[in-house]
Design an enzyme around this catalytic site. Structure first.
Site, PDB file in Angstrom:
ATOM      1  N   GLU A   1       0.863  -1.175   0.000  1.00 31.12           N
ATOM      2  CA  GLU A   1       0.000   0.000   0.000  1.00 31.12           C
ATOM      3  C   GLU A   1       0.900   1.225   0.000  1.00 31.12           C
ATOM      4  OE1 GLU A   1      -4.245   0.042   1.687  1.00 31.12           O
ATOM      5  OE2 GLU A   1      -2.981  -0.785   3.261  1.00 31.12           O
TER       6      GLU A   1
ATOM      7  N   GLU B   1      -4.075   1.143  -2.950  1.00 23.09           N
ATOM      8  CA  GLU B   1      -4.767   1.052  -1.671  1.00 23.09           C
ATOM      9  C   GLU B   1      -5.687  -0.157  -1.642  1.00 23.09           C
ATOM     10  OE1 GLU B   1      -5.449   5.322  -0.130  1.00 23.09           O
ATOM     11  OE2 GLU B   1      -7.115   4.147   0.696  1.00 23.09           O
TER      12      GLU B   1
END
Ligand SMILES: [Zn+2]
Length: 199
Positions: free
Chosen positions: A14, A19
Site C-alpha cells: 500500500e 490502496e
C-alpha cells in the site's frame, strides 16, 4: 485466457499509488452511523473511510489503483455481491463522479471485476475476469430501480441469496494528461484530498 492464478499475499505494498479496502462504500452517505465513533472529547471519528476520498486523492496526485476485496494482510478475499449488486455499484460510482467538482472526472476512472475462486492451497487464489458487456463506467445507465448513494437499497437483501459470489474490484484512476491544466478535484463532501508524495 480469462483466468489467472495469483500467489498470496499480494506482492504489492500500500502506497500513494495502491490502496486496499474490504468494502465498496463509495460515498459518506453510504456509510452507516455505526461506522463512526464518538471520542471522549465528543468529536466524531470515522472508523471506515468512503472510497471517494481515495479516488479524490488519486485524481489530484498522479493516479493509482484501489483494490476492493483485499485485506490489510494483502490477501484477496473478495467482496460478496450478486450481479444486480454489481450493477448498483456501477450506478453508485457514476453518481459519485457526478457529485465531484469540477464536474465528473469519469473519463479517468476504469473498473475491472474479477471473480475470486478459492483454491485448496491457501497461498493462491484463482481470478476470473467478469465480462459486464460494458467497457466504461459512463456506459452504465442511470438505474431507476436502485437507490444509489444511500445507506440502503433493496438489492442489498440479495446478500443472503445463493447467487452471490466473491469479487475483486480494481478501480484504476489515470494520471492527469501531461498537457492538461491543473485541476483540483473536490469529492462529494466538498473536500479536496491529495497525497503527499514526500514520505
Ligand atoms: Zn441497488
Amino acid at each position: 485466457m480469462n483466468k489467472a492464478i495469483i500467489k498470496l499475499p499480494l506482492a504489492i505494498e500500500e502506497d500513494v499509488h495502491n490502496e486496499f479496502r474490504m468494502h465498496a462504500k463509495l460515498m459518506l452517505t453510504e456509510l452507516g452511523k455505526f461506522q463512526s465513533k464518538q471520542d471522549k472529547d465528543g468529536s466524531i471519528r470515522r472508523t471506515l473511510q468512503p472510497i471517494s476520498k481515495t479516488i479524490c486523492a488519486f485524481l489530484n496526485t498522479d493516479g493509482g489503483r484501489l483494490f476492493l476485496g483485499v485485506n490489510d494482510d494483502k490477501m484477496i478475499k473478495g467482496i460478496t455481491m450478486s450481479k444486480n449488486m454489481i450493477y448498483h455499484f456501477f450506478g453508485s460510482l457514476r453518481h459519485m463522479c457526478e457529485k465531484f467538482k469540477p464536474f465528473s472526472p469519469i473519463s479517468r476512472i476504469k473498473v475491472s471485476i474479477l471473480e475470486v475462486l478459492p483454491m485448496d492451497d491457501k497461498t493462491k487464489v484463482k481470478l476470473r475476469k467478469v465480462d459486464m458487456d460494458k467497457e466504461e463506467v459512463s456506459d452504465f445507465p442511470k438505474l431507476a430501480n436502485h437507490s444509489v448513494g444511500g445507506f440502503f437499497c433493496d438489492c442489498f437483501k440479495e446478500i443472503n441469496q445463493a447467487a452471490t459470489k466473491q469479487y475483486l474490484f480494481i478501480i484504476q484512476v489515470d494520471a492527469p494528461d501531461k498537457d492538461a491544466t491543473t485541476v483540483i478535484y473536490q469529492n462529494e463532501e466538498g473536500l479536496a484530498y491529495r497525497y503527499n508524495s514526500f514520505f
